[in-house]
Design a protein around this motif. Structure first.
Motif, PDB file in Angstrom:
ATOM      1  N   UNK A  86       8.652  18.715   5.582  1.00 52.53           N
ATOM      2  CA  UNK A  86       8.505  20.192   6.614  1.00 52.53           C
ATOM      3  C   UNK A  86       7.741  21.149   6.027  1.00 52.53           C
ATOM      4  N   UNK A  87       6.908  21.718   6.554  1.00 55.93           N
ATOM      5  CA  UNK A  87       6.024  22.905   6.127  1.00 55.93           C
ATOM      6  C   UNK A  87       5.200  22.648   4.964  1.00 55.93           C
ATOM      7  N   UNK A  88       4.779  21.241   4.822  1.00 56.05           N
ATOM      8  CA  UNK A  88       3.983  20.723   3.711  1.00 56.05           C
ATOM      9  C   UNK A  88       2.782  19.894   4.451  1.00 56.05           C
ATOM     10  N   UNK A  89       1.262  20.018   4.092  1.00 53.59           N
ATOM     11  CA  UNK A  89       0.428  19.460   4.565  1.00 53.59           C
ATOM     12  C   UNK A  89       0.153  18.049   4.183  1.00 53.59           C
ATOM     13  N   UNK A  90       0.737  17.805   2.966  1.00 59.46           N
ATOM     14  CA  UNK A  90       0.736  16.344   2.458  1.00 59.46           C
ATOM     15  C   UNK A  90       2.130  15.703   2.591  1.00 59.46           C
ATOM     16  N   UNK A 107       0.810  -1.347  -0.036  1.00 60.29           N
ATOM     17  CA  UNK A 107       0.055  -0.200   0.003  1.00 60.29           C
ATOM     18  C   UNK A 107       0.766   1.336  -0.042  1.00 60.29           C
ATOM     19  N   UNK A 108       1.943   1.149  -0.662  1.00 58.43           N
ATOM     20  CA  UNK A 108       2.828   2.587  -0.761  1.00 58.43           C
ATOM     21  C   UNK A 108       2.220   3.433  -2.043  1.00 58.43           C
ATOM     22  N   UNK A 109       1.888   4.740  -1.336  1.00 58.82           N
ATOM     23  CA  UNK A 109       1.602   5.856  -2.072  1.00 58.82           C
ATOM     24  C   UNK A 109       2.258   6.960  -2.137  1.00 58.82           C
ATOM     25  N   UNK A 110       2.784   7.210  -3.395  1.00 60.19           N
ATOM     26  CA  UNK A 110       3.544   8.623  -3.219  1.00 60.19           C
ATOM     27  C   UNK A 110       2.428   9.669  -3.559  1.00 60.19           C
ATOM     28  N   UNK A 111       2.304  10.559  -2.377  1.00 56.79           N
ATOM     29  CA  UNK A 111       1.590  11.633  -2.273  1.00 56.79           C
ATOM     30  C   UNK A 111       1.947  12.910  -3.012  1.00 56.79           C
ATOM     31  N   UNK A 112       2.985  13.262  -2.647  1.00 55.91           N
ATOM     32  CA  UNK A 112       3.829  14.713  -2.888  1.00 55.91           C
ATOM     33  C   UNK A 112       5.248  14.389  -3.436  1.00 55.91           C
ATOM     34  N   UNK A 113       5.635  15.074  -4.374  1.00 56.95           N
ATOM     35  CA  UNK A 113       7.115  15.254  -4.905  1.00 56.95           C
ATOM     36  C   UNK A 113       7.714  15.936  -3.853  1.00 56.95           C
ATOM     37  N   UNK A 114       9.008  15.459  -3.620  1.00 50.07           N
ATOM     38  CA  UNK A 114       9.910  15.995  -2.500  1.00 50.07           C
ATOM     39  C   UNK A 114      11.162  16.781  -3.232  1.00 50.07           C
ATOM     40  N   UNK A 121      14.245  19.488  -4.013  1.00 51.00           N
ATOM     41  CA  UNK A 121      15.530  19.377  -3.602  1.00 51.00           C
ATOM     42  C   UNK A 121      15.487  20.472  -2.347  1.00 51.00           C
ATOM     43  N   UNK A 122      16.334  19.996  -1.398  1.00 54.91           N
ATOM     44  CA  UNK A 122      16.754  20.940  -0.197  1.00 54.91           C
ATOM     45  C   UNK A 122      15.440  20.726   0.809  1.00 54.91           C
ATOM     46  N   UNK A 123      14.489  20.092   0.691  1.00 55.18           N
ATOM     47  CA  UNK A 123      13.324  19.801   1.659  1.00 55.18           C
ATOM     48  C   UNK A 123      13.891  19.004   2.574  1.00 55.18           C
ATOM     49  N   UNK A 124      13.252  19.155   3.868  1.00 56.12           N
ATOM     50  CA  UNK A 124      13.589  18.292   5.078  1.00 56.12           C
ATOM     51  C   UNK A 124      12.414  17.274   5.219  1.00 56.12           C
ATOM     52  N   UNK A 125      12.826  16.085   5.456  1.00 60.39           N
ATOM     53  CA  UNK A 125      11.704  14.924   5.481  1.00 60.39           C
ATOM     54  C   UNK A 125      12.010  14.369   6.678  1.00 60.39           C
ATOM     55  N   UNK A 126      10.819  13.796   7.416  1.00 61.26           N
ATOM     56  CA  UNK A 126      11.150  12.785   8.623  1.00 61.26           C
ATOM     57  C   UNK A 126       9.954  11.818   8.622  1.00 61.26           C
ATOM     58  N   UNK A 127      10.312  10.786   9.050  1.00 57.72           N
ATOM     59  CA  UNK A 127       9.336   9.421   9.255  1.00 57.72           C
ATOM     60  C   UNK A 127       8.476   9.662  10.457  1.00 57.72           C
ATOM     61  N   UNK A 128       7.160   9.298  10.202  1.00 58.59           N
ATOM     62  CA  UNK A 128       6.503   8.973  11.554  1.00 58.59           C
ATOM     63  C   UNK A 128       6.237   7.431  11.088  1.00 58.59           C
ATOM     64  N   UNK A 129       5.997   6.845  12.509  1.00 56.00           N
ATOM     65  CA  UNK A 129       5.699   5.054  12.379  1.00 56.00           C
ATOM     66  C   UNK A 129       4.887   4.607  13.459  1.00 56.00           C
TER      67      UNK A 129
END
Length: 155
Positions: free
Chosen positions: A136-140, A96-103, A105-113
């Motif tokens: 970071x700073x994205x609703x999606x 069930x992997x779904x790509x919801x939004x492009x990341x 360059x220079x975006x900050x990402x983090x994992x919630x598990x």
């Protein structure tokens, strides 16, 4: 929330049905994108050509490969939980992997598990995690899905 330390199937089972935590932010750099492109032989211009991406995409910048973001799962998960006393760990399944939004360059990402379930397969822990890669700073989120690790604990 501090990093969890888990040393057995029984300890892991205690977290079943709960959110395990959130990783630190990781910045996706152009250098990382370029290296991933070289490693995977995926040199599509939307990942590598900053000028063209700025003018020809709705993103306004180059974007990380979707699979680059997925490949960060073990690294970011290890910031949430330290699974110790292991003979071996195996990446078993992604569903069930779904790509919801492009990341971009220079975006900050983090994992919630969240630990959905733990099953005892003759002493091997089959752990299913609901994962969300937040930008970071994205609703999606960048992606959502369910991953499964197999943990072969000692003794």
């Amino acid at each position: 929330m501090s990093k969890l330390t888990i040393k057995s199937l029984q300890e892991l089972s205690q977290y079943e049905g709960t959110e395990m935590g959130v990783s630190e932010y990781h910045t996706i750099t152009q250098e990382q994108i370029n290296k991933f492109a070289d490693a995977t032989l995926d040199h599509q211009w939307i990942h590598l050509d900053a000028e063209r991406a700025k003018t020809e995409t709705p993103f306004g910048a180059t974007i990380a490969h979707g699979y680059l973001t997925v490949s960060l799962l073990p690294y970011l998960w290890s910031q949430i939980a330290s699974i110790e006393n292991l003979k071996m760990q195996v990446n078993y399944e992604i569903e069930s992997l779904r790509f919801n939004q492009a990341v971009t360059v220079n975006s900050d990402v983090r994992l919630r598990a969240k630990l959905l379930s733990v099953k005892d397969l003759r002493g091997i822990a089959k752990a299913r995690l609901e994962v969300t890669l937040e930008i970071k700073d994205s609703k999606k989120p960048a992606f959502t899905g369910i991953i499964t690790f197999l943990y072969h604990f000692n003794g």
